[in-house]
Enzyme design. Structure first.
Site, PDB file in Angstrom:
ATOM      1  N   ILE A 171      42.986  44.706  40.048  1.00  0.00           N
ATOM      2  CA  ILE A 171      42.337  43.616  40.844  1.00  0.00           C
ATOM      3  C   ILE A 171      43.040  42.413  40.476  1.00  0.00           C
ATOM      4  CG2 ILE A 171      40.008  44.946  41.011  1.00  0.00           C
ATOM      5  CD1 ILE A 171      39.125  43.714  38.555  1.00  0.00           C
ATOM      6  N   ASP A 172      42.813  41.501  41.413  1.00  0.00           N
ATOM      7  CA  ASP A 172      43.434  40.042  41.148  1.00  0.00           C
ATOM      8  C   ASP A 172      42.987  39.390  40.012  1.00  0.00           C
ATOM      9  OD1 ASP A 172      44.788  40.625  43.648  1.00  0.00           O
ATOM     10  OD2 ASP A 172      43.311  39.595  44.733  1.00  0.00           O
ATOM     11  N   LYS A 173      43.966  38.603  39.514  1.00  0.00           N
ATOM     12  CA  LYS A 173      43.662  37.931  38.117  1.00  0.00           C
ATOM     13  C   LYS A 173      42.318  36.998  38.345  1.00  0.00           C
ATOM     14  CE  LYS A 173      45.464  33.439  36.010  1.00  0.00           C
ATOM     15  NZ  LYS A 173      46.677  32.364  36.263  1.00  0.00           N
TER      16      LYS A 173
END
Length: 343
Positions: free
Chosen positions: A151-153
């Site tokens: 998942i994104d930062k």
């Protein structure tokens, strides 16, 4: 003078860190400005320094930072050391583990933590922490230990990590065959018309900004990869809507791209333009209210809330739910109060 390799041996010691082909229709643009849209966390000074060192090549010829890119140019950035993301270093980073057995673990990732090393983020990532706490994690197809998905930062929430080769293969297959279940909570700009719906559209790199992805339409079907997002409205809060998103596929930035595509960019999603006031009034008081919301939630309003999959050894269905983080919860509460007093 730039450091131009003058022998084949020296040239072979250069490692390719980035490679791009300039699209048709690109207007002439200085290469330092162009690369800022393609290399994450790269400042113009860093790019100019790389050009000065002779590390930026166009069609295999080193160029200066004032070189103007043209359609079909092949740009490569090369250095004398391997890409840092290939040099994994174990770090004692605390990891919020919500479940663990001999085959796998489920992690609740906090917003701001990068999942794996990449340009500009070579340490402090989830993988740096995982290889410190766990030995002999299996590599995925991209040589990233333990990672089944990511998942994104600045997205918070649940991830499953494989501890054995069998678990990696079994779990990766579930994600590929779309039998795993993933539900996200998102706050988006605008009052959504339909209570629920499905967004379909191939997702691929944006041709003019590599840091973004975009939806390619029917006449461009060969571009991008198929992506399907199911959404359901949970709460209408005036100029924003709280939605549940279930992923049928797992493309990079999928929810962020699909929501922007239908005109409902995620709240405070800077990369996709959600950090601007996209809906609402022109009153100064309203602008101040939204700015306060941005301060409370200084990231995109997206949380990987639920994760379900079949256990690779027992075959039992496992399902996990994580609490909505405080920053998103506080932001939602502010919008609730605002909607209450303006309705």
């Amino acid at each position: 003078m730039p450091n131009i390799p003058d022998t084949q041996q020296e040239e072979n010691e250069l490692y390719e860190h980035h490679a791009f082909k300039v699209v048709n229709g690109q207007q002439p643009l200085r290469i330092d400005k162009y690369l800022m849209n393609f290399i994450e966390n790269a400042t113009r000074n860093k790019i100019q320094a790389a050009a000065k060192e002779g590390s930026i090549f166009v069609n295999d010829v080193p160029v200066k930072s004032n070189y103007k890119v043209k359609p079909n140019d092949v740009i490569t950035v090369k250095f004398e050391h391997p890409p840092h993301e290939n040099l994994l270093i174990a770090e004692d980073i605390p990891i919020d583990i919500v479940y663990e057995d001999d085959d796998l673990l489920v992690v609740n990732k906090s917003a701001g933590m990068v999942v794996h090393p990449g340009h500009g983020n070579y340490s402090g990532t989830l993988i740096n922490g995982l290889i410190y706490h766990f030995e002999n994690l299996p590599n995925n197809s991209s040589n990233r230990p333990g990672l089944v998905h990511r998942i994104d930062k600045d997205t918070s929430g649940l991830l499953v990590v494989a501890k054995t080769e069998n678990a990696m293969a079994h779990l990766s297959n579930q994600f590929a065959k779309k039998t795993s279940k993933r539900e996200y909570l998102a706050l988006v700009w605008g009052n959504m018309i339909d209570d629920e719906g499905t967004i379909e559209g191939n997702i691929g790199r944006h041709p003019k900004n590599r840091l973004q992805n975009t939806v390619y339409l029917d006449d461009e079907e060969e571009k991008g990869k198929p992506a399907i997002t199911h959404y359901k409205v949970l709460e209408r809060l005036g100029y924003v809507t709280l939605v549940s998103c279930k992923l049928e596929t797992g493309r990079t930035h999928q929810i962020r791209v699909h929501m922007k595509h239908i005109g409902h960019t995620l709240f405070n999603d800077e990369r996709y333009g959600g950090e601007r006031i996209l809906k609402g009034t022109t009153f100064t008081k309203y602008k101040q209210f939204v700015e306060n919301c941005f301060k409370i939630l200084p990231r995109q309003a997206l949380h990987a809330k639920t994760l379900g999959f079949e256990h690779p050894t027992t075959g039992k269905w496992l399902s996990f739910t994580s609490d909505v983080p405080e920053d998103i919860e506080q932001c939602i509460e502010k919008w609730r109060n605002y909607a209450k007093h303006t309705s």
